[in-house]
Structure formats: structure tokens, C-alpha cells
Scaffold this active site. Structure first.
Site: not given
Ligand SMILES: *Cc1c(COP(=O)(O)O)cnc(C)c1O
Length: 334
Positions: A49, A262, A288
Site C-alpha cells: 500500500k 478471506y 495474502y
Molecule cells: C492489500 C494487500 C495485498 C493485495 O493487494 P491488492 O492491491 O489489494 O490486490 C497483498 N498483500 C498484502 C500484504 C496486502 O496488504
């Protein structure tokens, strides 16, 4: 470069490392695995992010905003990093927390949740799954305005065309490193969530004619729905840049490693998180990158990634989330 036309704050001093994972590659006995360490991006504890926020916060400052508002799940890395950017810029920050799994928000929880408190979030509003998140953020913005402030609303995951530019930039950074090292890549793998990372990378890999196929590993949605989301955002991002959009058939979002949904742990996630910790000293996350690495490992073991091919995994961060999943990661019991 076209990207230089867009105002950008800088939260990371230089490119993130690109490393070969020798011990993991040997353990898998097939492809050569590399990792792009976006877990080492700037702002509190890093993660993907940060790249999106460089463009989004520059835009917020240009509008004269004094408050950032965004939305995420109870253990949201995006909320943690938006708050960190706000703190660094001297802005206020309000978070809308979407309780995607009922009963999972606890104000005193560890991990990212603790960091919201530590970094001094101004307001947390919890809404249930299915709530209108845009409306919830607009209600916060109206409150800020009523108090004489000016809010800037960032969508979930920072995933709009402006945020996705951060991952167009990442694709260009990776290709420059690949050229410098003299190491060409055959595949790239990333987690695919709110789609900004996947869409931005795809636009970047396409407009540079990299020839590197990108595989997204879903963390939430079924394949067709996620591919539609990624393609739509890739088209919008390409339009913002004034370049040709990636073709629909270059969008690949595999949903075989989501498990129960999720943020719900899977055996494969636990194995992947432990493997990377014990072989490479690399900390993945439970929501993730643990699932995305489970996907990469499965594709390597099944021969989909062949011996001698070079596969680069995008580490998108999230390690603070480990501390909210200590029990399952210690015992392996879900
Ligand atoms: C938000 C996030 C993702 C996914 O990225 P997106 O752009 O939302 O698809 C992957 N890994 C981590 C650790 C995240 O915080």
C-alpha cells in the site's frame, strides 16, 4: 517517463531488493525462485500500500485535505499504512473497519489493530459485511466538513487508477533491476485482492513489452469475478496513463488457494509461512502472501513452473498480521 507527470510523495528511499531464494529453490527442486521485497517499502512496517499511497497522498495534499479516510478489514495493512502516511504528513485519519467475518473485530486485538491505536488513529467506525462502504466513508467526510476540516477519501486497498500507478512504477523498477542483474524472468506471481497491485503490475509489464506473464493468486473472490475486477482497473489505469490496456486474456487470477474465505487460514498457508520463515528468514503474512506463496509452491510442484525457469514472487508485506494468527501458526491447527 509518463509516470513523472503525476505528483508523488516519496516514502521509500530507493528500489526494494530483488533477491534469489536459493534454499527455497533447492527445496522445491524445480524453478529458480526470486522475491521482490516490497515488504521492505517505507512507512510503518512496509508493504504494497506504500507505493499506492505515494500517489494518493500527493493528490490529497493537492486538494488541501487535512484528514485521510479509508476502509479495510479488522487486520488491514492498508489502514495501518494510510494511518502511517497521515501521521507522517501531519494529517488526521479516520478508519472504517468492515467486519467481513462477523465477530472478528476486537478493539484490543494484536497485529495491525494494535498499531491503529499506537499511531493514534482519530476515529474507528466498525460496519458489518455488506454495508455500503462508500456511504460510510462519505458520512465520515461530512462530519469532518461539519467540523471545518477537509477530508480525502481513499478507496479500499488504495485500488483506484491513481493508486495502481504505484505498481506500474514497480513493474518498471523490477525490469530495470532484471536488466542490471542480467537475469530475465519467465513468470511473476502476486496476491490479488482489491486488484490495484495486480492491475498496476499488469499495465506496467504490458506497456514495457516485458513478455513476463503475471499470475495473480486470489485471496477472496472467485476467478471470473476477480479477473473482471483486475481487467476493469487495468483498463482505467492504462487510460489514465494514455497507454494501451492489457488484453483480457493476459489477466489470470487463480482461486485454488483461497480456502474457506478471506483471512481464513488454510493448511497450505501455514506450510508456506513456515517454509519461508525457516528456509529464508522471510516473514510472509497469513492473509495474502502466505496464500499466494502456497499457490506458487503448488504450481512449482505440479510442474506448471518448470525446472530452470525463473519465477519472481512479489512480497506485498503484511507481517504484522502474523501476530494476530500466532496460535494457528504455532500449532498448525485451524
Ligand atoms: C492489500 C494487500 C495485498 C493485495 O493487494 P491488492 O492491491 O489489494 O490486490 C497483498 N498483500 C498484502 C500484504 C496486502 O496488504
Amino acid at each position: 517517463m509518463r509516470l513523472a507527470r503525476f505528483p508523488r510523495r516519496r516514502y521509500t528511499p530507493g528500489p526494494t531488493p530483488l533477491e534469489r531464494l536459493d534454499r527455497l529453490s533447492a527445496a522445491l527442486g524445480g524453478p529458480e525462485i526470486w522475491i521482490k521485497r516490497d515488504d521492505l517499502l517505507g512507512l510503518a512496517a512496509g508493504g504494497n500500500k506504500t507505493r499506492k499511497l505515494e500517489f494518493l497522498v500527493a493528490d490529497a495534499l493537492a486538494t488541501g485535505a487535512d484528514t485521510l479516510i479509508t476502509v479495510g478489514a479488522p487486520q488491514s495493512n492498508h489502514c495501518r499504512l494510510t494511518l502511517a502516511a497521515a501521521v507522517k504528513e501531519g494529517l488526521k485519519c479516520r478508519l472504517v473497519i468492515e467486519e467481513r467475518v462477523p465477530g472478528t473485530y476486537r478493539a484490543d486485538a494484536s497485529g495491525n489493530n494494535f498499531l491503529y491505536d499506537l499511531m493514534g488513529v482519530d476515529r474507528i467506525t466498525v460496519v458489518p459485511l455488506g454495508a455500503d462502504l462508500g456511504a460510510a466513508m462519505q458520512a465520515e467526510a461530512a462530519e469532518v466538513a461539519a467540523e471545518g476540516g477537509r477530508a480525502y477519501v481513499i478507496p479500499g486497498g488504495g485500488s483506484n487508477p491513481l493508486g495502481a500507478l504505484g505498481y506500474v512504477a514497480c513493474a518498471e523498477e523490477l525490469l530495470a533491476q532484471s536488466f542490471e542483474l542480467g537475469v530475465p524472468f519467465d513468470h511473476m506471481v502476486c496476491a490479488s485482492g482489491s486488484a490495484g497491485t495486480h492491475a498496476g503490475l499488469l499495465v506496467g509489464l504490458t506497456l514495457t513489452s516485458s513478455g513476463i506473464p503475471l499470475t495473480g493468486v486470489n485471496v477472496r473472490r472467485p476467478r471470473a469475478e476477480q479477473e473482471g475486477n483486475v481487467h476493469k482497473l487495468a483498463q482505467e489505469t492504462a487510460a489514465l496513463l494514455g497507454v494501451e490496456a492489457p488484453a483480457r486474456d493476459t489477466v489470470v487470477c487463480l482461486d485454488d488457494w483461497v480456502g474457506g474465505g478471506y483471512s481464513i487460514p488454510t493448511d497450505g498457508m501455514v506450510e508456506a509461512v513456515r517454509l519461508l520463515a525457516r528456509l529464508e528468514g522471510v516473514l510472509l503474512d497469513p492473509v495474502y502472501t502466505g496464500k499466494a506463496m502456497d499457490g506458487l509452491i503448488s504450481l512449482a510442484r505440479s510442474g506448471r513452473f518448470r525446472r530452470g525457469e525463473r519465477v519472481v514472487f512479489l512480497h506485498t508485506g503484511g507481517s504484522p498480521g502474523l501476530f494476530a494468527y500466532e496460535d494457528v501458526l504455532r500449532t498448525g491447527r485451524r
